[in-house]
Design an enzyme around this catalytic site. Structure first.
Site, PDB file in Angstrom:
ATOM      1  N   CYS A 289      -8.340  -9.610   1.062  1.00  0.00           N
ATOM      2  CA  CYS A 289      -7.797 -10.439   2.151  1.00  0.00           C
ATOM      3  C   CYS A 289      -7.001 -11.656   1.669  1.00  0.00           C
ATOM      4  O   CYS A 289      -5.962 -11.985   2.278  1.00  0.00           O
ATOM      5  CB  CYS A 289      -8.882 -10.839   3.138  1.00  0.00           C
ATOM      6  SG  CYS A 289     -10.493 -11.167   2.463  1.00  0.00           S
ATOM      7  N   ARG A 318     -16.938  -5.958  -8.056  1.00  0.00           N
ATOM      8  CA  ARG A 318     -18.081  -6.846  -7.843  1.00  0.00           C
ATOM      9  C   ARG A 318     -19.094  -6.599  -8.963  1.00  0.00           C
ATOM     10  O   ARG A 318     -19.391  -5.446  -9.307  1.00  0.00           O
ATOM     11  CB  ARG A 318     -18.764  -6.558  -6.500  1.00  0.00           C
ATOM     12  CG  ARG A 318     -17.806  -6.447  -5.314  1.00  0.00           C
ATOM     13  CD  ARG A 318     -17.556  -7.753  -4.617  1.00  0.00           C
ATOM     14  NE  ARG A 318     -16.543  -7.593  -3.583  1.00  0.00           N
ATOM     15  CZ  ARG A 318     -16.798  -7.144  -2.350  1.00  0.00           C
ATOM     16  NH1 ARG A 318     -18.039  -6.839  -2.001  1.00  0.00           N
ATOM     17  NH2 ARG A 318     -15.827  -7.017  -1.455  1.00  0.00           N
ATOM     18  N   GLN A 336     -11.305  -0.087  -1.135  1.00  0.00           N
ATOM     19  CA  GLN A 336     -11.474  -0.289   0.302  1.00  0.00           C
ATOM     20  C   GLN A 336     -10.238   0.218   1.056  1.00  0.00           C
ATOM     21  O   GLN A 336      -9.108   0.016   0.612  1.00  0.00           O
ATOM     22  CB  GLN A 336     -11.660  -1.776   0.603  1.00  0.00           C
ATOM     23  CG  GLN A 336     -12.946  -2.365   0.052  1.00  0.00           C
ATOM     24  CD  GLN A 336     -13.063  -3.843   0.362  1.00  0.00           C
ATOM     25  OE1 GLN A 336     -12.147  -4.612   0.104  1.00  0.00           O
ATOM     26  NE2 GLN A 336     -14.195  -4.253   0.910  1.00  0.00           N
ATOM     27  N   ASP A 338      -8.558  -1.010   3.296  1.00  0.00           N
ATOM     28  CA  ASP A 338      -8.483  -2.338   3.875  1.00  0.00           C
ATOM     29  C   ASP A 338      -7.218  -2.520   4.705  1.00  0.00           C
ATOM     30  O   ASP A 338      -6.147  -2.013   4.349  1.00  0.00           O
ATOM     31  CB  ASP A 338      -8.480  -3.378   2.740  1.00  0.00           C
ATOM     32  CG  ASP A 338      -9.473  -4.495   2.981  1.00  0.00           C
ATOM     33  OD1 ASP A 338      -9.970  -4.599   4.105  1.00  0.00           O
ATOM     34  OD2 ASP A 338      -9.740  -5.248   2.040  1.00  0.00           O
ATOM     35  N   HIS A 340      -5.442  -5.876   7.241  1.00  0.00           N
ATOM     36  CA  HIS A 340      -5.593  -7.196   7.860  1.00  0.00           C
ATOM     37  C   HIS A 340      -4.488  -7.350   8.897  1.00  0.00           C
ATOM     38  O   HIS A 340      -3.306  -7.177   8.593  1.00  0.00           O
ATOM     39  CB  HIS A 340      -5.535  -8.287   6.792  1.00  0.00           C
ATOM     40  CG  HIS A 340      -6.695  -8.194   5.854  1.00  0.00           C
ATOM     41  ND1 HIS A 340      -6.620  -7.513   4.664  1.00  0.00           N
ATOM     42  CD2 HIS A 340      -7.972  -8.649   5.956  1.00  0.00           C
ATOM     43  CE1 HIS A 340      -7.806  -7.561   4.064  1.00  0.00           C
ATOM     44  NE2 HIS A 340      -8.632  -8.245   4.825  1.00  0.00           N
ATOM     45  N   LYS A 424     -18.734  -9.988  12.884  1.00  0.00           N
ATOM     46  CA  LYS A 424     -18.304  -8.619  12.608  1.00  0.00           C
ATOM     47  C   LYS A 424     -18.837  -7.664  13.675  1.00  0.00           C
ATOM     48  O   LYS A 424     -19.835  -7.937  14.334  1.00  0.00           O
ATOM     49  CB  LYS A 424     -18.839  -8.141  11.255  1.00  0.00           C
ATOM     50  CG  LYS A 424     -18.495  -8.987  10.069  1.00  0.00           C
ATOM     51  CD  LYS A 424     -19.007  -8.329   8.771  1.00  0.00           C
ATOM     52  CE  LYS A 424     -20.514  -8.318   8.697  1.00  0.00           C
ATOM     53  NZ  LYS A 424     -21.031  -7.638   7.479  1.00  0.00           N
ATOM     54  N   HIS A 470      -9.954  -8.397  10.096  1.00  0.00           N
ATOM     55  CA  HIS A 470     -10.215  -7.587   8.906  1.00  0.00           C
ATOM     56  C   HIS A 470     -10.795  -6.258   9.396  1.00  0.00           C
ATOM     57  O   HIS A 470     -11.678  -6.263  10.259  1.00  0.00           O
ATOM     58  CB  HIS A 470     -11.263  -8.233   7.996  1.00  0.00           C
ATOM     59  CG  HIS A 470     -10.984  -9.662   7.614  1.00  0.00           C
ATOM     60  ND1 HIS A 470     -10.816 -10.052   6.305  1.00  0.00           N
ATOM     61  CD2 HIS A 470     -10.884 -10.784   8.349  1.00  0.00           C
ATOM     62  CE1 HIS A 470     -10.621 -11.358   6.253  1.00  0.00           C
ATOM     63  NE2 HIS A 470     -10.661 -11.824   7.494  1.00  0.00           N
TER      64      HIS A 470
END
Length: 595
Positions: A289, A318, A336, A338, A340, A424, A470
């Site tokens: 992000c 991570r 991910q 992902d 945005h 979320k 997100h």
């Protein structure tokens, strides 16, 4: 309907998730009582409920315990449960709590007490065992009718590798023996469906100690499955107006300091990489992000440009503890799906609901129809964990709650489960054997646009902040792949299978015809290959069954003469077809699966 009585005076149905959580946490106390009886001097860390049972971290002192000892502990738990003990709650001042556990010689409880405020401390007693606990608990210990201790593992105190290593004992309990029997059957089925086992048999992925722990290597067949998932989502995203972006695998430490990720997750990330000449600090990317915020900032934006939907299959890293790594479901490097979305406040509701539709489309396509939406809000009693103003949090939480209501989703609210920058909507999916997985998430964020000073020019020429959404329908390709494998037991739908068709000539004489069939299939964009190994047909079929190829084509003299194929789908004979009929058959099957 089976109901359980609790120490707070409530009576709740067994099928309620909160009932099971309290029941299993109470069982952890019962196990602790049994351990203390069998192993005098044992000391206790924490014993929470988990999704499928409970565990307790214990310091056994000079005692040893192995898997073979668990039956003895189970028997002791049942014996204690039959004594008809009750859980008794008492409020204790801090000085008395410290005195009790000092005399008992339990440093772990003393450390926990040191972080508590006087006037907030409660003990729960069952039989001869007293524990520091908030509660509540089940009222009657004899509600625990069936016990199974499932595993022993090591665990560092408070997850800190520099602290004492404790023994973690896992278990599960039920108010009826028949429920335990059903659970054990499910466990056996889960072993057959374990994605690590399937991944090896289907030749999808592997791990290498030389590469590093928690860093999966995708084999050709696994990479094909992964590419198919990406293509599936890319096509849908393109229909919905998403714009592809690509960001690097590293970023300046300052980027993550600005976003707040370094303060929150720095210790869970790989440590900064320092450049000796310039003195710069970079990090392996823990989140996508912040990078997407910088793409938004790269040029002036007008209210007419919004919403902007940036999508990326972005790999992040991570530093998970080695003991917590598990196949593809817990890794140190993952990709991910992902995106945005940057929108005006008046566009937020519509955009959020469109993302819900996208996630439900993914679930429908993969026959994941049993799900619940978890509304993950911040904990109002612990606001320092989160960034941003109360006003923005209230707006974000209201938007999620209203969107879920309008979509008619079955929901549950969980306080304290929000991301540090926003609430979320997390989708909890039950697989084919009833296990719950968190898949798909949507988050509303007013805070990162503030931290990155994102702006657009509104119709009145004023500068305004966009709202950020997100979203990740898969969550990560690694975890999603694992869940799909276990949900289907490896029997993937035709559209997703790495090899959709395997062509088997019954002997070497018909290899050329098999290759011709395979070529025609590939020309029709069907993933096919030939197995012409010098092995008996039965052995080749058995080997291919381990790969879970959904469709087998067997060709011999009759098929070569007629220009046909003999078709089996998931082991069931589909008869003889011309090559074109077979191509149409596969195309129709895929279209039906993706409808």
């Amino acid at each position: 309907m089976l109901k359980i009585a609790f120490t707070d005076g409530s009576i709740r149905p067994w099928d309620d998730d909160e009932t099971k959580k309290i029941f299993w946490h109470s069982s952890a106390h019962l196990m602790a009582e049994a351990l203390e009886s069998l192993y005098p001097g044992v000391r206790f860390g924490v014993g929470p409920a988990v999704e499928t049972g409970f565990y307790y971290d214990v310091d056994l002192g000079g005692h040893q315990i192995s898997e073979s000892d668990l039956k003895k502990v189970e028997d002791k738990m049942i014996e204690l449960a039959r004594s008809k003990e009750t859980f008794e709650r008492s409020e204790v001042c801090k000085a008395d709590a410290i005195k009790y556990f000092t005399e008992k010689g339990d440093p772990y409880k003393l450390e926990l007490i040191s972080d508590l405020e006087d006037g907030t401390i409660t003990f729960y007693k069952n039989g001869n065992f007293t524990d520091l606990c908030r509660g509540p608990h089940i009222l009657h210990v004899d509600d625990i009718k069936a016990v199974k201790l499932t595993a022993i593992a090591g665990a560092y105190w408070k997850g800190d590798q520099s602290r004492q290593q404790l023994t973690r004992i896992y278990g599960v309990t039920f108010p009826k023996k028949s429920m335990l029997d059903e659970y054990l059957v499910m466990l056996e089925e889960a072993k057959k469906r374990d994605h690590r086992k399937l991944g090896k048999e289907m030749q999808l992925f592997t791990f290498s100690g030389r590469v590093g722990l928690g860093l999966p290597l995708w084999l050709p067949r696994g990479a094909q499955m992964r590419n198919t998932l990406e293509s599936f989502l890319r096509r849908k995203q393109q229909e919905l107006g998403y714009l592809p972006v690509v960001t690097p695998h590293i970023g300046s430490k300052d980027l993550y300091v600005t976003s707040g990720h370094y303060a929150k997750y720095g210790k869970d990330s790989f440590q900064p990489i320092k450049t000796p000449q310039e003195g710069e600090e970079y990090m392996l990317k823990p989140m996508n992000c912040p990078h997407h915020c910088e793409i938004f900032r790269s040029e002036p934006r007008s209210y007419r440009d919004l919403p902007l939907r940036f999508a990326e299959f972005g790999t992040v890293y991570r530093y998970e503890q080695s003991g917590e790594l598990h196949g593809l479901t817990r890794v140190r490097g993952f990709t991910q799906d992902d995106a945005h979305l940057f929108c005006r406040p008046d566009q937020l509701q519509e955009e959020f609901e469109k993302v819900i539709d996208l996630i439900l489309y993914v679930f429908r396509t993969l026959k994941m129809t049993d799900y619940m939406a978890q509304i993950s809000l911040r904990d109002p009693a612990n606001k320092e964990k989160y960034i941003g103003s109360d006003e923005n949090w209230d707006k974000a939480e209201k938007a999620i709650i209203e969107a879920a209501e309008r979509k008619g989703l079955k929901t549950v609210v969980e306080l304290g489960e929000a991301a540090f920058y926003g609430p979320k909507l997390d989708f909890m999916v039950k697989d084919a054997i009833g296990r719950k997985w968190q898949l798909g998430t949507i988050q509303v964020d007013y805070n990162l646009p503030e931290r990155f000073q994102l702006e657009y020019i509104d119709a009145d020429d004023s500068r305004k902040r966009p709202v950020m959404i997100h979203r990740a329908p898969f969550g990560s390709l690694e975890r999603f792949t694992a869940v799909v494998l276990e949900h289907t037991a490896g029997h993937l739908p035709v559209w997703l299978a790495p090899d959709q068709v395997k062509v088997l000539p019954i002997s070497e004489k018909f290899t050329d015809y098999a290759e011709k069939v395979c070529s025609l299939l590939k020309n029709s964009e069907i993933r096919a290959s030939v197995d012409a190994r010098n092995e008996r047909l039965g052995k080749r079929i058995r080997d291919i069954s381990l790969l879970r190829v959904p469709i087998l084509v067997i060709v011999g003299e009759k098929e070569a003469t007629e220009g046909s194929v003999s078709v089996r789908r998931e082991g069931v004979d589909q008869g003889s077809m011309s090559i074109q009929q077979f191509i149409d058959y596969i195309k129709s099957a895929i279209a039906e699966e993706l409808a």
